[in-house]
Design a protein around this motif. Sequence first.
Motif, PDB file in Angstrom:
ATOM      1  N   ASN A 190      -0.921 -40.126 -22.383  1.00 30.86           N
ATOM      2  CA  ASN A 190      -1.831 -39.098 -22.894  1.00 30.86           C
ATOM      3  C   ASN A 190      -2.387 -39.553 -24.249  1.00 30.86           C
ATOM      4  O   ASN A 190      -1.806 -39.284 -25.282  1.00 30.86           O
ATOM      5  CB  ASN A 190      -1.078 -37.774 -23.035  1.00 30.86           C
ATOM      6  N   PRO A 191      -3.528 -40.276 -24.267  1.00 28.10           N
ATOM      7  CA  PRO A 191      -4.141 -40.654 -25.543  1.00 28.10           C
ATOM      8  C   PRO A 191      -5.016 -39.524 -26.077  1.00 28.10           C
ATOM      9  O   PRO A 191      -5.574 -38.726 -25.317  1.00 28.10           O
ATOM     10  CB  PRO A 191      -4.989 -41.872 -25.178  1.00 28.10           C
ATOM     11  N   PHE A 192      -5.135 -39.451 -27.376  1.00 29.03           N
ATOM     12  CA  PHE A 192      -5.956 -38.417 -27.999  1.00 29.03           C
ATOM     13  C   PHE A 192      -6.471 -38.949 -29.334  1.00 29.03           C
ATOM     14  O   PHE A 192      -5.905 -39.875 -29.934  1.00 29.03           O
ATOM     15  CB  PHE A 192      -5.141 -37.139 -28.233  1.00 29.03           C
ATOM     16  N   ILE A 193      -7.559 -38.363 -29.791  1.00 27.05           N
ATOM     17  CA  ILE A 193      -8.125 -38.759 -31.075  1.00 27.05           C
ATOM     18  C   ILE A 193      -8.962 -37.605 -31.609  1.00 27.05           C
ATOM     19  O   ILE A 193      -9.528 -36.819 -30.839  1.00 27.05           O
ATOM     20  CB  ILE A 193      -8.994 -40.036 -30.950  1.00 27.05           C
ATOM     21  N   SER A 194      -9.005 -37.469 -32.915  1.00 25.01           N
ATOM     22  CA  SER A 194      -9.873 -36.475 -33.547  1.00 25.01           C
ATOM     23  C   SER A 194     -10.543 -37.114 -34.757  1.00 25.01           C
ATOM     24  O   SER A 194      -9.957 -37.966 -35.439  1.00 25.01           O
ATOM     25  CB  SER A 194      -9.080 -35.233 -33.966  1.00 25.01           C
ATOM     26  N   TYR A 195     -11.771 -36.691 -35.007  1.00 24.03           N
ATOM     27  CA  TYR A 195     -12.557 -37.220 -36.126  1.00 24.03           C
ATOM     28  C   TYR A 195     -13.181 -36.065 -36.887  1.00 24.03           C
ATOM     29  O   TYR A 195     -13.684 -35.099 -36.292  1.00 24.03           O
ATOM     30  CB  TYR A 195     -13.655 -38.164 -35.624  1.00 24.03           C
ATOM     31  N   THR A 196     -13.124 -36.158 -38.213  1.00 22.82           N
ATOM     32  CA  THR A 196     -13.689 -35.135 -39.092  1.00 22.82           C
ATOM     33  C   THR A 196     -14.655 -35.775 -40.078  1.00 22.82           C
ATOM     34  O   THR A 196     -14.296 -36.746 -40.769  1.00 22.82           O
ATOM     35  CB  THR A 196     -12.583 -34.418 -39.891  1.00 22.82           C
ATOM     36  N   LEU A 197     -15.868 -35.242 -40.145  1.00 24.60           N
ATOM     37  CA  LEU A 197     -16.836 -35.631 -41.167  1.00 24.60           C
ATOM     38  C   LEU A 197     -17.051 -34.435 -42.083  1.00 24.60           C
ATOM     39  O   LEU A 197     -17.474 -33.363 -41.641  1.00 24.60           O
ATOM     40  CB  LEU A 197     -18.165 -36.045 -40.529  1.00 24.60           C
ATOM     41  N   ASN A 198     -16.724 -34.600 -43.360  1.00 26.29           N
ATOM     42  CA  ASN A 198     -16.910 -33.555 -44.368  1.00 26.29           C
ATOM     43  C   ASN A 198     -18.065 -33.937 -45.284  1.00 26.29           C
ATOM     44  O   ASN A 198     -17.909 -34.780 -46.165  1.00 26.29           O
ATOM     45  CB  ASN A 198     -15.641 -33.378 -45.206  1.00 26.29           C
ATOM     46  N   ALA A 199     -19.211 -33.327 -45.097  1.00 33.59           N
ATOM     47  CA  ALA A 199     -20.367 -33.582 -45.973  1.00 33.59           C
ATOM     48  C   ALA A 199     -20.551 -32.365 -46.877  1.00 33.59           C
ATOM     49  O   ALA A 199     -21.529 -31.630 -46.771  1.00 33.59           O
ATOM     50  CB  ALA A 199     -21.616 -33.849 -45.142  1.00 33.59           C
ATOM     51  N   HIS A 200     -19.569 -32.135 -47.759  1.00 29.08           N
ATOM     52  CA  HIS A 200     -19.557 -30.945 -48.603  1.00 29.08           C
ATOM     53  C   HIS A 200     -20.038 -31.304 -50.013  1.00 29.08           C
ATOM     54  O   HIS A 200     -19.599 -32.314 -50.574  1.00 29.08           O
ATOM     55  CB  HIS A 200     -18.146 -30.363 -48.696  1.00 29.08           C
ATOM     56  N   ARG A 201     -20.886 -30.441 -50.572  1.00 26.49           N
ATOM     57  CA  ARG A 201     -21.425 -30.711 -51.907  1.00 26.49           C
ATOM     58  C   ARG A 201     -21.540 -29.428 -52.719  1.00 26.49           C
ATOM     59  O   ARG A 201     -21.646 -28.334 -52.176  1.00 26.49           O
ATOM     60  CB  ARG A 201     -22.808 -31.368 -51.815  1.00 26.49           C
ATOM     61  N   THR A 232     -15.036 -31.707 -54.776  1.00 27.01           N
ATOM     62  CA  THR A 232     -13.812 -32.317 -55.278  1.00 27.01           C
ATOM     63  C   THR A 232     -12.641 -32.067 -54.334  1.00 27.01           C
ATOM     64  O   THR A 232     -12.487 -30.982 -53.777  1.00 27.01           O
ATOM     65  CB  THR A 232     -13.477 -31.737 -56.664  1.00 27.01           C
ATOM     66  N   GLY A 233     -11.804 -33.098 -54.143  1.00 26.21           N
ATOM     67  CA  GLY A 233     -10.570 -32.939 -53.374  1.00 26.21           C
ATOM     68  C   GLY A 233     -10.724 -32.955 -51.879  1.00 26.21           C
ATOM     69  O   GLY A 233      -9.808 -32.532 -51.162  1.00 26.21           O
ATOM     70  N   VAL A 234     -11.860 -33.452 -51.366  1.00 27.72           N
ATOM     71  CA  VAL A 234     -12.093 -33.476 -49.920  1.00 27.72           C
ATOM     72  C   VAL A 234     -12.482 -34.887 -49.491  1.00 27.72           C
ATOM     73  O   VAL A 234     -13.452 -35.443 -50.011  1.00 27.72           O
ATOM     74  CB  VAL A 234     -13.203 -32.484 -49.511  1.00 27.72           C
ATOM     75  N   PRO A 235     -11.770 -35.502 -48.533  1.00 27.58           N
ATOM     76  CA  PRO A 235     -12.179 -36.815 -48.027  1.00 27.58           C
ATOM     77  C   PRO A 235     -13.382 -36.668 -47.103  1.00 27.58           C
ATOM     78  O   PRO A 235     -13.458 -35.729 -46.310  1.00 27.58           O
ATOM     79  CB  PRO A 235     -10.948 -37.291 -47.252  1.00 27.58           C
ATOM     80  N   ARG A 236     -14.322 -37.594 -47.194  1.00 20.75           N
ATOM     81  CA  ARG A 236     -15.517 -37.500 -46.357  1.00 20.75           C
ATOM     82  C   ARG A 236     -15.185 -37.749 -44.887  1.00 20.75           C
ATOM     83  O   ARG A 236     -15.689 -37.062 -44.000  1.00 20.75           O
ATOM     84  CB  ARG A 236     -16.581 -38.499 -46.833  1.00 20.75           C
ATOM     85  N   ASN A 237     -14.351 -38.747 -44.594  1.00 19.48           N
ATOM     86  CA  ASN A 237     -13.996 -39.086 -43.215  1.00 19.48           C
ATOM     87  C   ASN A 237     -12.483 -39.005 -43.019  1.00 19.48           C
ATOM     88  O   ASN A 237     -11.711 -39.438 -43.889  1.00 19.48           O
ATOM     89  CB  ASN A 237     -14.449 -40.506 -42.864  1.00 19.48           C
ATOM     90  N   ARG A 238     -12.084 -38.467 -41.888  1.00 13.76           N
ATOM     91  CA  ARG A 238     -10.679 -38.479 -41.482  1.00 13.76           C
ATOM     92  C   ARG A 238     -10.601 -38.758 -39.985  1.00 13.76           C
ATOM     93  O   ARG A 238     -11.395 -38.234 -39.212  1.00 13.76           O
ATOM     94  CB  ARG A 238      -9.986 -37.147 -41.775  1.00 13.76           C
TER      95      ARG A 238
END
Length: 689
Positions: free
Chosen positions: A547-558, A575-581
């Motif tokens: 059972n493979p799985f993956i998730s991706y998050t793009l945070n373009a917060h300003r 501040t305090g938010v990674p752009r990519n996870r």
Amino acid sequence: MIKRCPLVLLLLFLAFPIQGQDSIIALDEVILKVESRKLNPLGDIPSEVLTSRAIALNNPTDFAGTINIVPGVYFLSGALNTNRITIRGIGARTLFGTDKLRMYYNDIPVTNGTGTSTLEAFDLENLSAIRVIKGPKAGNYGAALGGALLLGSQDQGATGFRMWNRTVTGSYGLFKNNLGLHYGDSLLQLTLRYNRLTTNGYRENNYFDRDGLLLDLSYKAGRRHQLGVLVNHIDYRAGIPSSLSRTAFEEDPTQAAFTWAQSRGFEANRYTLAGLSDRISLGNSLENITSIFVSYLDHYEPRPFNILDEYTLGYGLRSVFRGRIGPGENSGRFELGVEQYRDEYAWSTFENLYRENEGQGSLQGDRLSRNREFRTYAQWFGRLEVPLTTAWRATATLALNKTKYEYQDLFNTGVTNQSGERDFDPIILPGFTLRYDPGSGSFAYANASRGFNNPSLEESLNPDGVINPEISQEKGMNYELGGQLELWQRALQIRGALYWMEIKDLLVADRVGEDQFIGRNAGSTRHRGLEVSAEYRKALSQNLRINPFISYTLNAHRFQDFVDGDNDFSGNPLTGVPRNRVYGGFRMDTNAGSFLSLTWQYVDPMPLTDANTLNSEAYQLINLQAGHHFNLLPKVRARLDFGINNLGNRRYASSVLINAGSFNGSEPRYFYPGNARNYFLSLRLDYGG
């Protein structure tokens, strides 16, 4: 190249399907198909569920590794007792603890009067699922800008007697034991669990010692009533190593901050939650669920600058009517309810005479302050779900919130007394969801909803302890498009969401001293993001499942409009938010009872100051777990697990402080070091049918 890595890996994964089965992250709509005969509390409002299988992918003390599977959700952990959750960047400006979201345990609110939640008050092994609602889509669960976490205790649902025990040992003196007893028949379901957790911790002054007790009872009182009793109690004491400067972090991440080590700073907590619920059937198409609850927290925390002694006593009621409009599974649905909560928060500070205590740590001195605050939170809500055609459904929600703070200064008298109150205006919170579901497992939705956040204690008071009469609630609109696609005979499931959130009256708690903050509304932020997850669920052969799985998050917060004194930070990344996870992995099971799981997480650098002059380092983590389960005796089953966390032995910051101040000429302390490579071994025994 590093910044492109997460997206490249995601595309490679989607282009290379591997067969497997069982859901790690299940959208609410998947659960709805299982629970189609129930009056589901969310209806067409999208959410994601971490199943017990997903929770079991990590060390049973690792909330961060569990929660971070969900795209858009980021769990930062400075220690077992120092955690913070951000959802879509909401809560990133909170210095300590989790706020700006609502949390419920078996549908009982466990968020206090100012919106602070404590996930570490619950044992991961006692949870059957964690449902995540991102953004203010669910007015029936608070309409907080961050969303809501719905925790569910283990539902045994079986007849007869069962008993189980899991013991975990590991690095840094880790010992954890969870003992459970269950009895069930046609009328009664009773579960009692006791857990104990001790560890010395990776860092100096990083010990943790906790005992916990959980009682979960359900009783069918006739044809119409189902009574429930829930009691959760924890008692723990934990050292506080605090954050480190960059120099200290690079030299020796195992050290505690100097003054915290000298004072042997710690916190002691006793927390009890008790609830009584009654689910009343009022016919085939109408039911009422009413809960009354009380919570008590006794907290004692010696810090280098003072000693904090506080307690919080809260109580409330939640009552919801749920029903259908018209016959059949495709009928309309409605919900009407109210949630009322009031708590009393009392706190005092005392001198800490650790410098005069001959190296023995903290010593309580004279009283410096004595305060009390009453906080009242009331929310009325309704939801109407209407089928437009066989494939199209519309859901409208409406909530009304009223919040009031009353502060009492019990230390000063006369003109120096700082007592006051803040009565917030009622706030209306509408929402609308349109969903297209052709019935094949794939669907699409669009949502628009309004949310809010109350100010925290630090944000509601000025440094002199006076309620700030100018402070307002954060308010924002969330716009979201998303859906689910199922391919290859529903073996591949891809989920995604694209959102845009505008927040005004941004709440800011500026730290002006070691224990002093100024709360104010400072401009606005724009949160834009993309969340994608995928998993494959089909047997590779008769004897092997992957059972493979993956998730991706793009945070373009300003920051859209943020002026702080002479500094204009408008346009800067939040501040305090990674752009990519990225969070990915797989679990492999065999029919012989063996399993192997591997998870990998990548986190981008995060800006640590509003001016974006300093960033954390990007990091990657790999965790590995293997085990085997087998029958030991006719009614006794055993499971043996072994795990390695941080397989690559990376040095990284598992949590950060933003805009850290510098006091008495010292270097600002931004970083909480994550654990080095560590191991755990566990044995679980189950007895019963």
